[in-house]
Design a protein around this motif. Structure first.
Motif, PDB file in Angstrom:
ATOM      1  N   ASP A 290       0.826  -1.213   0.000  1.00  0.00           N
ATOM      2  CA  ASP A 290       0.000   0.000   0.000  1.00  0.00           C
ATOM      3  C   ASP A 290       0.854   1.253   0.000  1.00  0.00           C
ATOM      4  O   ASP A 290       0.540   2.245   0.651  1.00  0.00           O
ATOM      5  CB  ASP A 290      -0.931   0.024   1.225  1.00  0.00           C
ATOM      6  CG  ASP A 290      -1.825  -1.199   1.253  1.00  0.00           C
ATOM      7  OD1 ASP A 290      -2.230  -1.649   0.171  1.00  0.00           O
ATOM      8  OD2 ASP A 290      -2.086  -1.708   2.352  1.00  0.00           O
ATOM      9  N   ALA A 291       1.969   1.231  -0.728  1.00  0.00           N
ATOM     10  CA  ALA A 291       2.879   2.377  -0.733  1.00  0.00           C
ATOM     11  C   ALA A 291       2.854   3.057  -2.087  1.00  0.00           C
ATOM     12  O   ALA A 291       2.513   2.465  -3.102  1.00  0.00           O
ATOM     13  CB  ALA A 291       4.299   1.923  -0.422  1.00  0.00           C
ATOM     14  N   ASP A 292       3.224   4.329  -2.096  1.00  0.00           N
ATOM     15  CA  ASP A 292       3.439   5.043  -3.343  1.00  0.00           C
ATOM     16  C   ASP A 292       4.741   4.514  -3.925  1.00  0.00           C
ATOM     17  O   ASP A 292       5.820   4.803  -3.433  1.00  0.00           O
ATOM     18  CB  ASP A 292       3.540   6.543  -3.068  1.00  0.00           C
ATOM     19  CG  ASP A 292       3.716   7.361  -4.337  1.00  0.00           C
ATOM     20  OD1 ASP A 292       4.116   6.778  -5.366  1.00  0.00           O
ATOM     21  OD2 ASP A 292       3.456   8.570  -4.300  1.00  0.00           O
ATOM     22  N   THR A 293       4.650   3.710  -4.971  1.00  0.00           N
ATOM     23  CA  THR A 293       5.819   3.009  -5.477  1.00  0.00           C
ATOM     24  C   THR A 293       6.803   3.908  -6.211  1.00  0.00           C
ATOM     25  O   THR A 293       7.858   3.441  -6.638  1.00  0.00           O
ATOM     26  CB  THR A 293       5.392   1.865  -6.411  1.00  0.00           C
ATOM     27  OG1 THR A 293       4.566   2.403  -7.467  1.00  0.00           O
ATOM     28  CG2 THR A 293       4.610   0.803  -5.644  1.00  0.00           C
ATOM     29  N   THR A 294       6.476   5.189  -6.382  1.00  0.00           N
ATOM     30  CA  THR A 294       7.466   6.080  -6.979  1.00  0.00           C
ATOM     31  C   THR A 294       8.579   6.390  -5.983  1.00  0.00           C
ATOM     32  O   THR A 294       9.703   6.700  -6.376  1.00  0.00           O
ATOM     33  CB  THR A 294       6.819   7.398  -7.449  1.00  0.00           C
ATOM     34  OG1 THR A 294       6.127   8.010  -6.366  1.00  0.00           O
ATOM     35  CG2 THR A 294       5.849   7.142  -8.580  1.00  0.00           C
ATOM     36  N   PHE A 295       8.275   6.323  -4.683  1.00  0.00           N
ATOM     37  CA  PHE A 295       9.277   6.523  -3.645  1.00  0.00           C
ATOM     38  C   PHE A 295       9.831   5.164  -3.234  1.00  0.00           C
ATOM     39  O   PHE A 295       9.122   4.174  -3.222  1.00  0.00           O
ATOM     40  CB  PHE A 295       8.671   7.221  -2.418  1.00  0.00           C
ATOM     41  CG  PHE A 295       8.284   8.647  -2.657  1.00  0.00           C
ATOM     42  CD1 PHE A 295       9.129   9.689  -2.288  1.00  0.00           C
ATOM     43  CD2 PHE A 295       7.080   8.966  -3.248  1.00  0.00           C
ATOM     44  CE1 PHE A 295       8.778  11.005  -2.506  1.00  0.00           C
ATOM     45  CE2 PHE A 295       6.719  10.278  -3.476  1.00  0.00           C
ATOM     46  CZ  PHE A 295       7.571  11.307  -3.102  1.00  0.00           C
ATOM     47  N   THR A 296      11.111   5.128  -2.880  1.00  0.00           N
ATOM     48  CA  THR A 296      11.749   3.874  -2.493  1.00  0.00           C
ATOM     49  C   THR A 296      11.597   3.661  -0.997  1.00  0.00           C
ATOM     50  O   THR A 296      11.945   4.532  -0.197  1.00  0.00           O
ATOM     51  CB  THR A 296      13.237   3.899  -2.849  1.00  0.00           C
ATOM     52  OG1 THR A 296      13.368   4.071  -4.266  1.00  0.00           O
ATOM     53  CG2 THR A 296      13.915   2.600  -2.434  1.00  0.00           C
ATOM     54  N   ALA A 297      11.054   2.508  -0.610  1.00  0.00           N
ATOM     55  CA  ALA A 297      10.912   2.162   0.804  1.00  0.00           C
ATOM     56  C   ALA A 297      11.126   0.666   0.965  1.00  0.00           C
ATOM     57  O   ALA A 297      10.938  -0.110   0.021  1.00  0.00           O
ATOM     58  CB  ALA A 297       9.531   2.558   1.323  1.00  0.00           C
ATOM     59  N   TYR A 298      11.538   0.261   2.160  1.00  0.00           N
ATOM     60  CA  TYR A 298      11.719  -1.138   2.489  1.00  0.00           C
ATOM     61  C   TYR A 298      10.685  -1.531   3.527  1.00  0.00           C
ATOM     62  O   TYR A 298      10.400  -0.762   4.438  1.00  0.00           O
ATOM     63  CB  TYR A 298      13.132  -1.396   3.017  1.00  0.00           C
ATOM     64  CG  TYR A 298      14.218  -0.970   2.050  1.00  0.00           C
ATOM     65  CD1 TYR A 298      14.399  -1.656   0.852  1.00  0.00           C
ATOM     66  CD2 TYR A 298      15.032   0.115   2.323  1.00  0.00           C
ATOM     67  CE1 TYR A 298      15.369  -1.270  -0.047  1.00  0.00           C
ATOM     68  CE2 TYR A 298      16.012   0.511   1.425  1.00  0.00           C
ATOM     69  CZ  TYR A 298      16.175  -0.168   0.250  1.00  0.00           C
ATOM     70  OH  TYR A 298      17.135   0.228  -0.639  1.00  0.00           O
ATOM     71  N   ARG A 299      10.141  -2.739   3.385  1.00  0.00           N
ATOM     72  CA  ARG A 299       9.189  -3.254   4.380  1.00  0.00           C
ATOM     73  C   ARG A 299       9.849  -4.390   5.135  1.00  0.00           C
ATOM     74  O   ARG A 299      10.444  -5.285   4.523  1.00  0.00           O
ATOM     75  CB  ARG A 299       7.907  -3.731   3.698  1.00  0.00           C
ATOM     76  CG  ARG A 299       6.842  -4.262   4.676  1.00  0.00           C
ATOM     77  CD  ARG A 299       5.542  -4.572   3.930  1.00  0.00           C
ATOM     78  NE  ARG A 299       4.563  -5.233   4.771  1.00  0.00           N
ATOM     79  CZ  ARG A 299       3.665  -4.627   5.532  1.00  0.00           C
ATOM     80  NH1 ARG A 299       3.644  -3.308   5.575  1.00  0.00           N
ATOM     81  NH2 ARG A 299       2.806  -5.315   6.239  1.00  0.00           N
ATOM     82  N   ILE A 300       9.744  -4.342   6.455  1.00  0.00           N
ATOM     83  CA  ILE A 300      10.401  -5.328   7.314  1.00  0.00           C
ATOM     84  C   ILE A 300       9.428  -5.819   8.367  1.00  0.00           C
ATOM     85  O   ILE A 300       8.594  -5.060   8.861  1.00  0.00           O
ATOM     86  CB  ILE A 300      11.639  -4.703   8.020  1.00  0.00           C
ATOM     87  CG1 ILE A 300      12.587  -4.044   7.011  1.00  0.00           C
ATOM     88  CG2 ILE A 300      12.378  -5.762   8.818  1.00  0.00           C
ATOM     89  CD1 ILE A 300      12.522  -2.550   7.027  1.00  0.00           C
ATOM     90  N   ALA A 301       9.560  -7.093   8.734  1.00  0.00           N
ATOM     91  CA  ALA A 301       8.827  -7.649   9.881  1.00  0.00           C
ATOM     92  C   ALA A 301       9.859  -8.285  10.818  1.00  0.00           C
ATOM     93  O   ALA A 301      10.786  -8.963  10.377  1.00  0.00           O
ATOM     94  CB  ALA A 301       7.821  -8.701   9.442  1.00  0.00           C
ATOM     95  N   VAL A 302       9.697  -8.034  12.107  1.00  0.00           N
ATOM     96  CA  VAL A 302      10.538  -8.666  13.119  1.00  0.00           C
ATOM     97  C   VAL A 302       9.622  -9.388  14.090  1.00  0.00           C
ATOM     98  O   VAL A 302       8.689  -8.777  14.642  1.00  0.00           O
ATOM     99  CB  VAL A 302      11.420  -7.644  13.871  1.00  0.00           C
ATOM    100  CG1 VAL A 302      12.122  -8.305  15.047  1.00  0.00           C
ATOM    101  CG2 VAL A 302      12.436  -7.016  12.925  1.00  0.00           C
ATOM    102  N   LEU A 303       9.856 -10.685  14.277  1.00  0.00           N
ATOM    103  CA  LEU A 303       9.095 -11.497  15.220  1.00  0.00           C
ATOM    104  C   LEU A 303       9.994 -11.799  16.407  1.00  0.00           C
ATOM    105  O   LEU A 303      11.134 -12.255  16.228  1.00  0.00           O
ATOM    106  CB  LEU A 303       8.663 -12.814  14.552  1.00  0.00           C
ATOM    107  CG  LEU A 303       8.091 -12.748  13.128  1.00  0.00           C
ATOM    108  CD1 LEU A 303       7.672 -14.139  12.661  1.00  0.00           C
ATOM    109  CD2 LEU A 303       6.918 -11.782  13.053  1.00  0.00           C
ATOM    110  N   LEU A 304       9.492 -11.558  17.605  1.00  0.00           N
ATOM    111  CA  LEU A 304      10.259 -11.852  18.813  1.00  0.00           C
ATOM    112  C   LEU A 304       9.607 -13.013  19.547  1.00  0.00           C
ATOM    113  O   LEU A 304       8.403 -13.018  19.813  1.00  0.00           O
ATOM    114  CB  LEU A 304      10.302 -10.625  19.736  1.00  0.00           C
ATOM    115  CG  LEU A 304      10.949  -9.366  19.154  1.00  0.00           C
ATOM    116  CD1 LEU A 304      10.987  -8.260  20.207  1.00  0.00           C
ATOM    117  CD2 LEU A 304      12.351  -9.637  18.624  1.00  0.00           C
ATOM    118  N   TYR A 305      10.426 -14.023  19.861  1.00  0.00           N
ATOM    119  CA  TYR A 305       9.940 -15.227  20.567  1.00  0.00           C
ATOM    120  C   TYR A 305      10.578 -15.298  21.947  1.00  0.00           C
ATOM    121  O   TYR A 305      11.697 -14.832  22.166  1.00  0.00           O
ATOM    122  CB  TYR A 305      10.306 -16.481  19.778  1.00  0.00           C
ATOM    123  CG  TYR A 305       9.580 -16.609  18.454  1.00  0.00           C
ATOM    124  CD1 TYR A 305       8.350 -17.241  18.376  1.00  0.00           C
ATOM    125  CD2 TYR A 305      10.155 -16.070  17.294  1.00  0.00           C
ATOM    126  CE1 TYR A 305       7.687 -17.358  17.165  1.00  0.00           C
ATOM    127  CE2 TYR A 305       9.492 -16.190  16.073  1.00  0.00           C
ATOM    128  CZ  TYR A 305       8.270 -16.832  16.013  1.00  0.00           C
ATOM    129  OH  TYR A 305       7.618 -16.954  14.814  1.00  0.00           O
TER     130      TYR A 305
END
Length: 290
Positions: free
Chosen positions: A275-290
């Motif tokens: 759901d991002a404006d793909t003209t701008f560069t962004a990274y998506r990250i997920a961190v799971l803590l156990y």
């Protein structure tokens, strides 16, 4: 949101545009991108429509003499203001030249002409990667006059001296006895693969002492979801998803969880931005803590 202002300045026509990508963080609550757009128009004269002479193509790998002059003047002004120098960006220069030619062909000063992509789209199409992009355009008798008027106008000065931009591409076209100039400034973003993004985030987590799992699959799967974890996966004690162009620090909420001593392992995954404006560069990250 667009704001405009008109002023008379002898001999030079200038205009400015600025757009920015905002940080997006998800911790059970979905955030959103924020964009800021500001345009400033300064007009003094109208240039009559005259057919353009044939112009040789310019290489964007190195600035043409007039563009080099504007770059040198900009970096002198930035040094005086305590800002870091701008680095030449060939991709931005390609985008700037395409727009500059349109300005010279069509006459009236504008950041976008009929049928033309907007600033972020044309910069991305030319190969630039960025989280913030700005543009100064002008018509004037000499490059030094154009630089002087950009510095005289607060909005254009703000673009040129912005400490958050670090790249620039400049194009200058001569027509009708005047110079048409386009300067595209940006905050550049590296082109990183998913594994490189995960390695960057792992390097930020390791100082906490929490072990990082070599298996990225659970977090990669969760990364592409807005909430929860894939069916059949072990549910972690904490999940954070976020999108940003900067990978220099962890979100505050995640850093606090890492310092809590409640977890024994972190799993990191990266995926395509959602759901991002793909003209701008962004990274998506997920961190799971156990």
């Amino acid at each position: 949101m667009v704001a405009g202002e008109m002023k008379a300045i002898t001999g030079v026509m200038i205009a400015r545009l600025s757009l920015r990508l905002g940080l997006r963080i998800t911790v059970n609550i979905l955030g959103k991108y924020l964009h800021h757009v500001l345009a400033l128009l300064i007009v003094s004269f109208a240039v009559p429509a005259i057919a353009l002479a044939q112009r040789p193509a310019a290489s964007a790998q190195a600035p043409q003499p007039e563009a080099a002059q504007l770059l040198a003047l900009a970096n002198q002004a930035r040094a005086a203001a305590g800002a870091q120098p701008l680095q030449w960006d060939a991709s931005l220069a390609v985008a700037a030249r395409k727009h500059c030619l349109r300005m010279a062909d069509e006459g009236p000063l504008s950041h976008r002409y009929p049928g033309e992509l907007d600033l972020p789209e044309r910069a991305k199409q030319s190969g630039a990667r960025f989280s913030l992009i700005e543009e100064n355009i002008a018509i004037g008798p000499t490059p030094s006059d154009i630089h002087e008027q950009w510095m005289y106008s607060q909005g254009h000065r703000d673009n040129l001296l912005n400490p958050h931009v670090n790249r620039v591409g400049i194009a200058v076209v001569t027509s009708r006895g005047v110079f048409y100039a386009t300067a595209d400034y940006s905050r550049g973003v590296q082109n990183l693969s998913a594994s490189e993004v995960e390695a960057r985030v792992a390097a930020l987590i390791r100082p906490s002492g929490l072990p990082v799992s070599p298996d990225h699959r659970p977090a990669r799967a969760a990364c592409s979801m807005d909430r929860g974890v894939p069916e059949g996966s072990t549910r972690p004690g904490f999940i954070m998803r976020w999108q940003d162009s900067e990978l220099s620090k962890l979100p505050v909420a995640l850093a606090q969880r890492l310092a809590s001593g409640l977890y024994h392992q972190a799993v990191i995954g990266s995926c395509a931005p959602a759901d991002a404006d793909t003209t701008f560069t962004a990274y998506r990250i997920a961190v799971l803590l156990y």
